[in-house]
Scaffold this motif. Sequence first.
Motif, PDB file in Angstrom:
ATOM      1  N   ILE A  71       0.846  -1.179   0.000  1.00 40.90           N
ATOM      2  CA  ILE A  71       0.000   0.000   0.000  1.00 40.90           C
ATOM      3  C   ILE A  71       0.887   1.236   0.000  1.00 40.90           C
ATOM      4  O   ILE A  71       1.825   1.336   0.791  1.00 40.90           O
ATOM      5  N   ASN A  72       0.591   2.173  -0.877  1.00 42.42           N
ATOM      6  CA  ASN A  72       1.358   3.418  -0.928  1.00 42.42           C
ATOM      7  C   ASN A  72       0.946   4.342   0.207  1.00 42.42           C
ATOM      8  O   ASN A  72      -0.243   4.553   0.443  1.00 42.42           O
ATOM      9  N   SER A  73       1.925   4.933   0.871  1.00 40.95           N
ATOM     10  CA  SER A  73       1.621   5.886   1.936  1.00 40.95           C
ATOM     11  C   SER A  73       1.351   7.283   1.369  1.00 40.95           C
ATOM     12  O   SER A  73       0.690   8.095   2.009  1.00 40.95           O
ATOM     13  N   ASN A  74       1.830   7.559   0.169  1.00 44.43           N
ATOM     14  CA  ASN A  74       1.596   8.846  -0.481  1.00 44.43           C
ATOM     15  C   ASN A  74       0.123   8.937  -0.874  1.00 44.43           C
ATOM     16  O   ASN A  74      -0.375   8.134  -1.671  1.00 44.43           O
ATOM     17  N   VAL A  75      -0.584   9.900  -0.323  1.00 44.81           N
ATOM     18  CA  VAL A  75      -2.017  10.018  -0.532  1.00 44.81           C
ATOM     19  C   VAL A  75      -2.385  10.187  -2.016  1.00 44.81           C
ATOM     20  O   VAL A  75      -3.468   9.768  -2.440  1.00 44.81           O
ATOM     21  N   ARG A  76      -1.499  10.738  -2.805  1.00 44.10           N
ATOM     22  CA  ARG A  76      -1.820  10.977  -4.219  1.00 44.10           C
ATOM     23  C   ARG A  76      -1.749   9.712  -5.063  1.00 44.10           C
ATOM     24  O   ARG A  76      -2.266   9.694  -6.191  1.00 44.10           O
ATOM     25  N   ILE A  77      -1.133   8.660  -4.539  1.00 48.81           N
ATOM     26  CA  ILE A  77      -1.072   7.399  -5.285  1.00 48.81           C
ATOM     27  C   ILE A  77      -1.576   6.219  -4.453  1.00 48.81           C
ATOM     28  O   ILE A  77      -1.280   5.064  -4.755  1.00 48.81           O
ATOM     29  N   ARG A  78      -2.372   6.512  -3.450  1.00 51.39           N
ATOM     30  CA  ARG A  78      -2.916   5.445  -2.592  1.00 51.39           C
ATOM     31  C   ARG A  78      -3.830   4.498  -3.361  1.00 51.39           C
ATOM     32  O   ARG A  78      -4.082   3.382  -2.917  1.00 51.39           O
ATOM     33  N   GLN A  79      -4.377   4.928  -4.478  1.00 50.14           N
ATOM     34  CA  GLN A  79      -5.271   4.069  -5.254  1.00 50.14           C
ATOM     35  C   GLN A  79      -4.501   2.995  -6.015  1.00 50.14           C
ATOM     36  O   GLN A  79      -5.089   2.115  -6.614  1.00 50.14           O
ATOM     37  N   THR A  80      -3.176   3.069  -5.975  1.00 51.52           N
ATOM     38  CA  THR A  80      -2.325   2.092  -6.646  1.00 51.52           C
ATOM     39  C   THR A  80      -1.757   1.129  -5.610  1.00 51.52           C
ATOM     40  O   THR A  80      -1.165   1.552  -4.618  1.00 51.52           O
ATOM     41  N   ILE A  81      -1.954  -0.145  -5.831  1.00 57.70           N
ATOM     42  CA  ILE A  81      -1.440  -1.178  -4.939  1.00 57.70           C
ATOM     43  C   ILE A  81      -0.526  -2.091  -5.749  1.00 57.70           C
ATOM     44  O   ILE A  81      -0.849  -2.491  -6.862  1.00 57.70           O
ATOM     45  N   GLY A  82       0.621  -2.412  -5.169  1.00 57.72           N
ATOM     46  CA  GLY A  82       1.552  -3.343  -5.787  1.00 57.72           C
ATOM     47  C   GLY A  82       1.492  -4.683  -5.077  1.00 57.72           C
ATOM     48  O   GLY A  82       0.893  -4.813  -4.012  1.00 57.72           O
TER      49      GLY A  82
END
Length: 163
Positions: A71-82
């Motif tokens: 899960i990305n901690s950066n709020v602007r890319i939180r919709q992206t999961i690796g």
Amino acid sequence: MDITIRGREIDDAAACQRIHSYPEVYQWTLQLPFPTLDSWRKKFERQANDGAPGFVAEMDGQVVGEISLFINSNVRIRQTIGFGLVVDPNYGGRGVGQQLVAAAIDYAFNWFGATRLELEAFTDNQRAIRLYERMGFEQEGVRRRAALREGQYRDVTIMARLA
């Protein structure tokens, strides 16, 4: 044999250490060879504290595969999961990887509200790339000489599936 997918527990660290210890597994990941049990326990604890879920696949009560979501901690890319995926080589070709990826897709899109699920794979890992393509992932590009494997920098393919 039936495959059961369940949430990963700290106690699964030993099984994941075993799977990641196979040369035919660690050569395709970005993990270092010969991981310690303690390092896996700490990794699972850290991921749990960060809210990053993981799942394992079991066959006959034995863990035979694992997938970790990032899960990305950066709020602007939180919709992206690796994610990262491994399957015990003794259980390859039995649908373990496919079921783990299906669980990751469901969790990411239906429970985390992700709009993008992405991964990286070595460009010469054609078996994995074929699996991901069958699961709806598309190749988006190549990071040239991005990851060290066996003393040489290798190309990595970036793939993603959109919700």
